[in-house]
Design a protein around this motif. Structure first.
Motif, mmCIF file in Angstrom:
data_model
loop_
_atom_site.group_PDB
_atom_site.id
_atom_site.type_symbol
_atom_site.label_atom_id
_atom_site.label_comp_id
_atom_site.label_asym_id
_atom_site.label_seq_id
_atom_site.Cartn_x
_atom_site.Cartn_y
_atom_site.Cartn_z
ATOM 1 N N ALA A 173 -5.716 5.144 5.290
ATOM 2 C CA ALA A 173 -5.468 6.501 4.800
ATOM 3 C C ALA A 173 -6.700 7.059 4.102
ATOM 4 N N LEU A 174 -7.406 6.234 3.348
ATOM 5 C CA LEU A 174 -8.625 6.678 2.672
ATOM 6 C C LEU A 174 -9.702 7.073 3.683
ATOM 7 N N GLN A 175 -9.710 6.404 4.832
ATOM 8 C CA GLN A 175 -10.718 6.691 5.858
ATOM 9 C C GLN A 175 -10.407 7.959 6.643
ATOM 10 N N HIS A 176 -9.140 8.242 6.858
ATOM 11 C CA HIS A 176 -8.773 9.260 7.840
ATOM 12 C C HIS A 176 -8.079 10.491 7.259
ATOM 13 N N SER A 177 -7.984 10.598 5.941
ATOM 14 C CA SER A 177 -7.381 11.773 5.335
ATOM 15 C C SER A 177 -7.931 11.983 3.926
ATOM 16 N N ALA A 178 -8.027 13.238 3.533
ATOM 17 C CA ALA A 178 -8.472 13.563 2.174
ATOM 18 C C ALA A 178 -7.307 13.962 1.279
ATOM 19 N N LEU A 179 -6.079 13.902 1.813
ATOM 20 C CA LEU A 179 -4.898 14.340 1.065
ATOM 21 C C LEU A 179 -4.395 13.247 0.126
ATOM 22 N N PRO A 180 -3.712 13.629 -0.961
ATOM 23 C CA PRO A 180 -2.984 12.641 -1.757
ATOM 24 C C PRO A 180 -1.858 12.057 -0.896
ATOM 25 N N ILE A 181 -1.472 10.822 -1.207
ATOM 26 C CA ILE A 181 -0.603 10.067 -0.296
ATOM 27 C C ILE A 181 0.691 9.628 -0.978
ATOM 28 N N VAL A 182 1.812 9.849 -0.291
ATOM 29 C CA VAL A 182 3.082 9.227 -0.655
ATOM 30 C C VAL A 182 3.199 7.944 0.154
ATOM 31 N N VAL A 183 3.264 6.806 -0.528
ATOM 32 C CA VAL A 183 3.373 5.511 0.160
ATOM 33 C C VAL A 183 4.849 5.168 0.315
ATOM 34 N N GLN A 184 5.323 5.111 1.544
ATOM 35 C CA GLN A 184 6.738 4.900 1.841
ATOM 36 C C GLN A 184 6.966 3.508 2.408
ATOM 37 N N SER A 185 7.888 2.772 1.791
ATOM 38 C CA SER A 185 8.234 1.429 2.250
ATOM 39 C C SER A 185 9.693 1.165 1.926
ATOM 40 N N ASP A 186 10.324 0.278 2.695
ATOM 41 C CA ASP A 186 11.698 -0.099 2.371
ATOM 42 C C ASP A 186 11.758 -1.352 1.512
ATOM 43 N N SER A 187 10.589 -1.806 1.018
ATOM 44 C CA SER A 187 10.528 -2.960 0.121
ATOM 45 C C SER A 187 10.161 -2.501 -1.287
ATOM 46 N N SER A 188 11.137 -2.462 -2.178
ATOM 47 C CA SER A 188 10.868 -2.040 -3.554
ATOM 48 C C SER A 188 9.970 -3.046 -4.267
ATOM 49 N N THR A 189 10.083 -4.323 -3.916
ATOM 50 C CA THR A 189 9.231 -5.349 -4.547
ATOM 51 C C THR A 189 7.770 -5.119 -4.199
ATOM 52 N N ALA A 190 7.492 -4.850 -2.924
ATOM 53 C CA ALA A 190 6.118 -4.601 -2.512
ATOM 54 C C ALA A 190 5.573 -3.315 -3.137
ATOM 55 N N LEU A 191 6.392 -2.274 -3.189
ATOM 56 C CA LEU A 191 5.954 -1.022 -3.806
ATOM 57 C C LEU A 191 5.621 -1.200 -5.283
ATOM 58 N N GLY A 192 6.239 -2.194 -5.914
ATOM 59 C CA GLY A 192 5.959 -2.459 -7.325
ATOM 60 C C GLY A 192 4.514 -2.799 -7.590
ATOM 61 N N ALA A 193 3.785 -3.212 -6.537
ATOM 62 C CA ALA A 193 2.369 -3.542 -6.712
ATOM 63 C C ALA A 193 1.543 -2.315 -7.056
ATOM 64 N N LEU A 194 2.049 -1.121 -6.752
ATOM 65 C CA LEU A 194 1.316 0.112 -7.053
ATOM 66 C C LEU A 194 1.445 0.520 -8.514
ATOM 67 N N THR A 195 2.523 0.094 -9.160
ATOM 68 C CA THR A 195 2.796 0.597 -10.512
ATOM 69 C C THR A 195 2.893 -0.490 -11.577
ATOM 70 N N GLY A 196 3.079 -1.731 -11.170
ATOM 71 C CA GLY A 196 3.264 -2.795 -12.156
ATOM 72 C C GLY A 196 2.328 -3.968 -11.934
ATOM 73 N N ASP A 197 2.468 -4.986 -12.788
ATOM 74 C CA ASP A 197 1.603 -6.173 -12.725
ATOM 75 C C ASP A 197 2.393 -7.448 -12.444
ATOM 76 N N SER A 198 3.651 -7.311 -12.055
ATOM 77 C CA SER A 198 4.495 -8.497 -11.888
ATOM 78 C C SER A 198 3.995 -9.433 -10.796
#
Length: 271
Positions: A173-198
């Motif tokens: 996404a960083l290579q191919h777009s200059a827009l801010p990004i909504v990261v969509q996943s069906d894994s809440s645990t994996a998404l936690g890597a964006l906001t937490g340190d668990s």
């Protein structure tokens, strides 16, 4: 059969490569999957009959047969063998399999104007250790900016595959777009890597470190999806794992998902 059973769309029921049927069934709910398998079994049975010189029955007879067979299977799931043998069941009309209404509100959610949505998914097979990622970046109109799938080697579990999908998708996404990004996943645990340190001190720490490094270069906002809303990324990951292939498609969809993309979006609401 579509008048009485909910089945995958005609566009999906086409040979698109190795294990295409497994990909179709993986994107069905339980009821649709049962009906699809039953219909395929009946088609194969009729083909065998024709090969051996038997006459093909009327379509209505096949429809009635399949509905009756499905009703019988439904009874088997609700009552014991003794109850069925003794006739201790409701009359047949109470056991009719109803066609569930299509789920609502489960399409892919578009990002806001001025944003792009990165949908990601990881696929992992415990039995052989095969794993892959699927990623697609779309704008607020649903237009494809890129779609990609990549094999993962030496993957330990499903969560590691999900984290790989987020990390690789963010890098593309960083290579191919200059827009801010909504990261969509069906894994809440994996998404936690964006906001937490668990997960930072876990076995996946190196992946989390890469994800957090990408956060310094762009605004990425996590968004949890239901599995049904993430079917495009899921199809990409499943295709990559079963075909053992890696590719990036810019500005268009690969053949394995091109029929799904236009069906996937929520309609734009005009005010």
């Amino acid at each position: 059969m579509r008048t009485v059973w909910r089945l995958p769309s005609q566009e999906l029921l086409q040979d698109s490569g190795k294990e295409w049927l497994l990909n179709v069934l993986a994107n069905c709910d339980d009821h649709m999957r049962d009906c699809t398998i039953m219909l395929i079994w009946r088609i194969w049975s009729l083909r065998s009959d024709l090969t051996h010189g038997k006459d093909d029955p009327p379509v209505t007879a096949t429809s009635d047969f399949l509905q009756s067979y499905m009703n019988s299977l439904n009874l088997c799931g609700r009552f014991s063998t003794d109850d069925i043998l003794k006739g201790k069941m409701p009359v047949v009309r109470d056991a009719i399999v109803e066609v569930p209404a299509p789920p609502t509100g489960l399409h892919w959610p578009r990002p806001p104007l001025g944003w792009a949505a990165l949908s990601v998914d990881g696929a992992f097979m415990q039995e052989d250790g095969s794993a892959a990622t699927g990623m697609i970046l779309r704008d607020h109109e649903g237009s494809v900016i890129f779609a990609a799938y990549r094999c993962i080697f030496n993957c330990n579990d499903a969560l590691e595959a999900e984290l790989h999908a987020i990390m690789q998708g963010m890098a593309l996404a960083l290579q191919h777009s200059a827009l801010p990004i909504v990261v969509q996943s069906d894994s809440s645990t994996a998404l936690g890597a964006l906001t937490g340190d668990s997960l930072s001190r876990s076995a996946y720490g190196h992946l989390v470190l890469e994800i957090k490094h990408h956060l310094q270069d762009r605004e990425f906002v996590p968004s949890k999806l239901k599995h049904e809303q993430n079917r495009i990324a899921h199809r990409l990951a499943l295709y990559s794992r079963t075909e053992s292939t890696t590719a990036v498609w810019l500005g268009r969809s690969p053949p394995c998902i091109e029929e799904l993309v236009p069906l996937d979006c929520n309609p734009i609401i005009m005010e």
